[in-house]
Design an enzyme around this catalytic site. Structure first.
Site, mmCIF file in Angstrom:
data_model
loop_
_atom_site.group_PDB
_atom_site.id
_atom_site.type_symbol
_atom_site.label_atom_id
_atom_site.label_comp_id
_atom_site.label_asym_id
_atom_site.label_seq_id
_atom_site.Cartn_x
_atom_site.Cartn_y
_atom_site.Cartn_z
ATOM 1 C CD GLU A 44 60.020 13.426 56.321
ATOM 2 O OE1 GLU A 44 59.785 14.102 57.350
ATOM 3 O OE2 GLU A 44 59.190 13.270 55.398
ATOM 4 C CE LYS A 96 55.198 9.857 41.556
ATOM 5 N NZ LYS A 96 53.920 10.390 42.040
ATOM 6 C CG PHE A 152 52.604 19.748 45.930
ATOM 7 C CD1 PHE A 152 52.249 20.621 46.950
ATOM 8 C CD2 PHE A 152 52.563 18.386 46.181
ATOM 9 C CE1 PHE A 152 51.859 20.141 48.193
ATOM 10 C CE2 PHE A 152 52.170 17.899 47.425
ATOM 11 C CZ PHE A 152 51.813 18.776 48.428
ATOM 12 C CD GLN A 153 55.063 17.034 49.283
ATOM 13 O OE1 GLN A 153 55.293 15.983 48.700
ATOM 14 N NE2 GLN A 153 54.580 17.073 50.522
ATOM 15 C CG MET A 202 75.760 22.980 78.337
ATOM 16 S SD MET A 202 76.918 22.587 79.672
ATOM 17 C CE MET A 202 77.480 20.957 79.195
#
Lengths: 168, 592
Positions: free
Chosen positions: B65, B177, B127-128, B497
């Protein structure tokens, strides 16, 4: 940020929506600004909330706070009350010991500060006191520490004097 | 929603109710979205099913993502349009955070749609589930949780409006959802107005006149332009202003390309790794015009030191909170940089006869003489080597081979600074990098977003072997969509760096900055079906680049084995002032 920086009372109108309060609180913590107190409730227009924030900081910091608050999408209007004349009030409830000779003494102190006893029990009074933050501080100072059982303060609410009006 | 857009101006687009997911897709169609970068998951399955049934925009399936966010971000950076990303709830949303914060720090307009667990499960540790609106709040311009299917269209309209207007930024819309399955008629509002959000675009004319007068009367005037010029599409107006005034200009990392680097009035980038002439002129100027820049710590260094030279500062910015944040501004001009610069140009034109805004040519000549003396230090010169490939040389050759016309994305570190210093950008929106947040790993997904937006353009991703591995999985996405990106990896086997700072400030204690067990990048590229090349000799650099860019339809991964000890110069140490630079010539870079 120094703690003896000037105290400012900032009033703002914001959309009365879930999460709006946390946007303001999050802004203050993320940018390290002081919050002495913060009060919020819906206004006569239920879509708007009015918030009073007591903070402190240099002129530059206060300017940034005002700008950053204005930048929040939910914030409709921001006003630094210290830019003009204003009235500040805070409500405090104090539960104090009130036994024997203390009982009369507490009643007297309460009268001097123009408080009201709103609950009476065998060993205690609950006193309601309204005023500026400094007045409430003075009342606490004048009480014997051992006599204070509990205090609860609302934090300051502020409003401009006369024609100074914060409205959409 | 307190301010629902006026219904009178909305057009009914469907007479029969459709699902929330379908409404969402229709909103994206209404906004003329070309690409949605995303990754499916449980909470967004209805949305993905609706995507399956449409072909107006293309969905790009990434491998993580974070890359979806970066790709959408770069799509926006290179086109000026709003980038769109779609992720699922919970880990989908948390993986997106780095991408959102990166876009937020650089003011990139994006709309991020995140799935959420059903409304009835919110707060139950489903969940999630995660509090996406809460987690993203500090790194978005604004966000919404849609709790009713009837609000989807109006919320999306607001999201696009807020993202693209004022100081742009990412806006997240979290949709549970069940809302995407609920039915509702689709009406897309034609206009949107928010009582709490009305960005000022037109600058105050009195302030603009004052600014022009100050600049005309200045002995050592200077312009400092930033990312706002690029984001505000104000490049042409800036060029016109500089040409008519004839005054020197420098740019921040984010502003590169906003003014042509090939112009003699351009002093190069300023700041921590800016040119000697740009930093000295910034310190010594007497009137400074800042355009869409924000005086950040990497640009002006120590503010106390900066303010030790007196100068009058004029600042044009769309965001009032950027003005007088770190440095007190004498003449603030709040407004859209393009509109303000256009007003400036117009005033100069109309006041030509009055000679009001004409520069003092003698003073200007003396100022340029001083600037040219600083230039003669040739601060970007580096010692060429027959043995080791110098990273700066690779960028110089990249510039030559691509004729300076490529879109260049970069990751974060030494290679980023070399790309900024040695690829002379003449056009805006060609230089795509993470300036504010400094996110390692953006380079490859940035290149993807740019290549989708500009399928026929040359896209180079300048990276290091550290950064590239932070989103290396996207080699797979590049294969799936046949993206002919050219990865220019400056491989010094160090987190360069970090190593440079450890060398300067920690007595060469290279704590965890050496990377062992690097993969064979050629084989890795080949494993994904790409072309891989390793270049070890300076004499092969140009040929390899030519060969790579000649493969117009192929993704080519060039692994340049570079000089391990090369450092970025000039350099201003943390906490030091602009004129306290370390130059390569001071230190004898070879001896380090």
């Amino acid at each position: 940020m120094t703690t003896n920086a000037p105290r400012h009372i900032i009033s703002l109108l914001m959309e009365n929506e879930a999460g709006a309060l946390s946007r303001v609180a999050g802004l203050f913590s993320a940018r390290g600004y002081n919050i002495e107190s913060l009060t919020v409730a819906a206004t006569e227009d239920p879509t708007l909330s009015r918030m009073t924030i007591v903070t402190s900081g240099s002129e530059a910091v206060i300017e940034q706070i005002i700008k950053q608050l204005n930048k929040l999408i939910d914030v409709v209007k921001v006003l630094d009350l210290n830019d003009g004349k204003f009235i500040e009030r805070e409500l405090m409830l104090v539960k104090v010991k009130a036994t024997g000779a203390f009982r009369e003494e507490m009643k007297r102190m309460c009268d001097i500060f123009r408080g009201r006893i709103i609950d009476v029990a065998d060993g205690s009074f609950t006193i309601e006191l309204t005023g500026s933050g400094t007045k409430l501080d003075a009342f606490i100072e004048s009480l014997d520490k051992a006599a204070i059982l509990e205090t609860v303060r609302t934090g300051a609410s502020g409003i401009g004097r006369g024609d100074r009006i914060l409205k959409v | 929603m307190a301010d629902t857009p006026k219904n009178s101006s909305s057009k009914p687009l469907s007479s029969k109710p459709i699902t929330g997911a379908e409404i969402l897709i229709r909103c994206l169609h209404e906004e003329n979205v070309e690409f949605v970068f995303g990754y499916p998951g449980g909470a967004v399955l209805h949305i993905y099913d609706a995507i399956y049934h449409q072909d107006k925009f293309k969905h790009i399936l990434v491998r993580h993502e974070q890359a979806a966010l970066h790709a959408a971000d770069a799509y926006s950076r290179s086109t000026g349009k709003v980038g769109v990303a779609l992720v699922t709830s919970g880990p989908g949303a948390t993986n997106a955070i780095t991408g959102i914060a990166t876009a937020y720090m650089d003011s990139i307009p994006m709309v991020i749609i995140s799935g959420q667990v059903p409304t009835y499960a919110i707060g139950e540790d489903a969940f999630q589930e995660c509090d996406t609106v809460g987690i993203t709040r500090p790194c978005v311009k604004h966000n919404f949780l849609v709790k009713d299917v009837k609000d989807i269209a109006a919320t999306m309209k607001k999201a696009f409006y807020v993202a693209a207007s004022g100081r742009p930024g990412p806006v997240l819309v979290d949709i549970p959802k069940d809302i995407t399955a609920d039915l509702c008629k689709f009406e897309y509002p034609e206009s949107v107005s928010l009582r709490s959000y009305n960005p000022v675009t037109k600058g105050h004319l009195g302030q603009i006149k004052k600014a022009l007068k100050l600049l005309a009367e200045a002995k050592r005037p200077m312009v400092y332009s930033g990312g706002g010029v690029v984001l505000g599409d104000a490049s042409a107006h800036l060029i016109k202003l500089i040409q008519s005034m004839g005054i020197p200009i420098t740019s921040t990392l984010m502003g590169l390309g906003g003014f042509p680097a090939s112009d003699e009035k351009f002093l190069g980038m300023l700041g921590m790794h800016g040119t000697y002439e740009a930093n000295m002129a910034m310190q010594e100027c007497d009137v400074l015009l800042a355009v869409g820049a924000r005086f950040d710590d990497r640009v002006i260094g120590n503010t106390k030191h900066f303010l030790s030279n007196p100068r009058t500062i004029i600042h044009i910015d769309i965001d009032p909170s950027s003005i007088s944040k770190r440095v007190k501004i004498d003449v603030p001009i709040v407004g859209d940089v393009k509109s303000v610069l256009a007003d400036m140009n117009e005033l100069i034109e109309t006041e030509k006869a009055s000679n009001q805004f004409v520069q003092n040519t003698n003073a200007l000549a003396a100022w340029f003489k001083q600037i040219n003396a600083w230039r003669s230090k040739k601060c970007l010169d580096f010692a060429q080597s027959d043995e080791f490939i110098k990273p700066q040389y690779v960028i110089q050759k990249l510039h030559e081979v691509t004729k300076g016309e490529a879109f260049v994305t970069s990751d974060v570190g030494q290679h980023q600074m070399w790309a900024a210093q040695y690829y002379k950008f003449n056009d805006p929106r060609r230089w795509i990098n993470s300036g504010g947040l400094g996110t390692m790993g953006v380079g490859l997904p940035y290149a993807m977003g740019v290549q989708f937006a500009h399928p026929n353009a040359q896209v180079a991703c300048v990276t290091g072997e550290g950064s590239i591995q932070m989103n290396i999985q996207e080699l797979s996405t590049c294969a799936q969509y046949h993206l002919p990106i050219k990865v220019i990896m400056l491989n010094n086997r160090y987190l360069g760096m970090v190593r440079q700072w450890q060398e300067f400030f920690y007595e060469n204690r290279y704590s965890e900055s050496y990377m062992d067990s690097l993969p064979d990048f050629v084989k890795l590229a080949e494993a994904y079906g790409h072309v891989g090349m390793q270049i070890t000799k300076p004499s092969d650099v140009e040929g390899a680049l030519k060969e790579a860019f000649d493969m117009k339809s192929r993704f080519v991964f060039l692994d340049f084995i570079t000089d391990q000890k090369e450092n970025v110069f000039p350099m201003i140490q943390n906490g030091k002032g602009l004129s306290e630079m370390i130059l390569a010539s001071d230190i004898g870079a070879e001896d380090l």
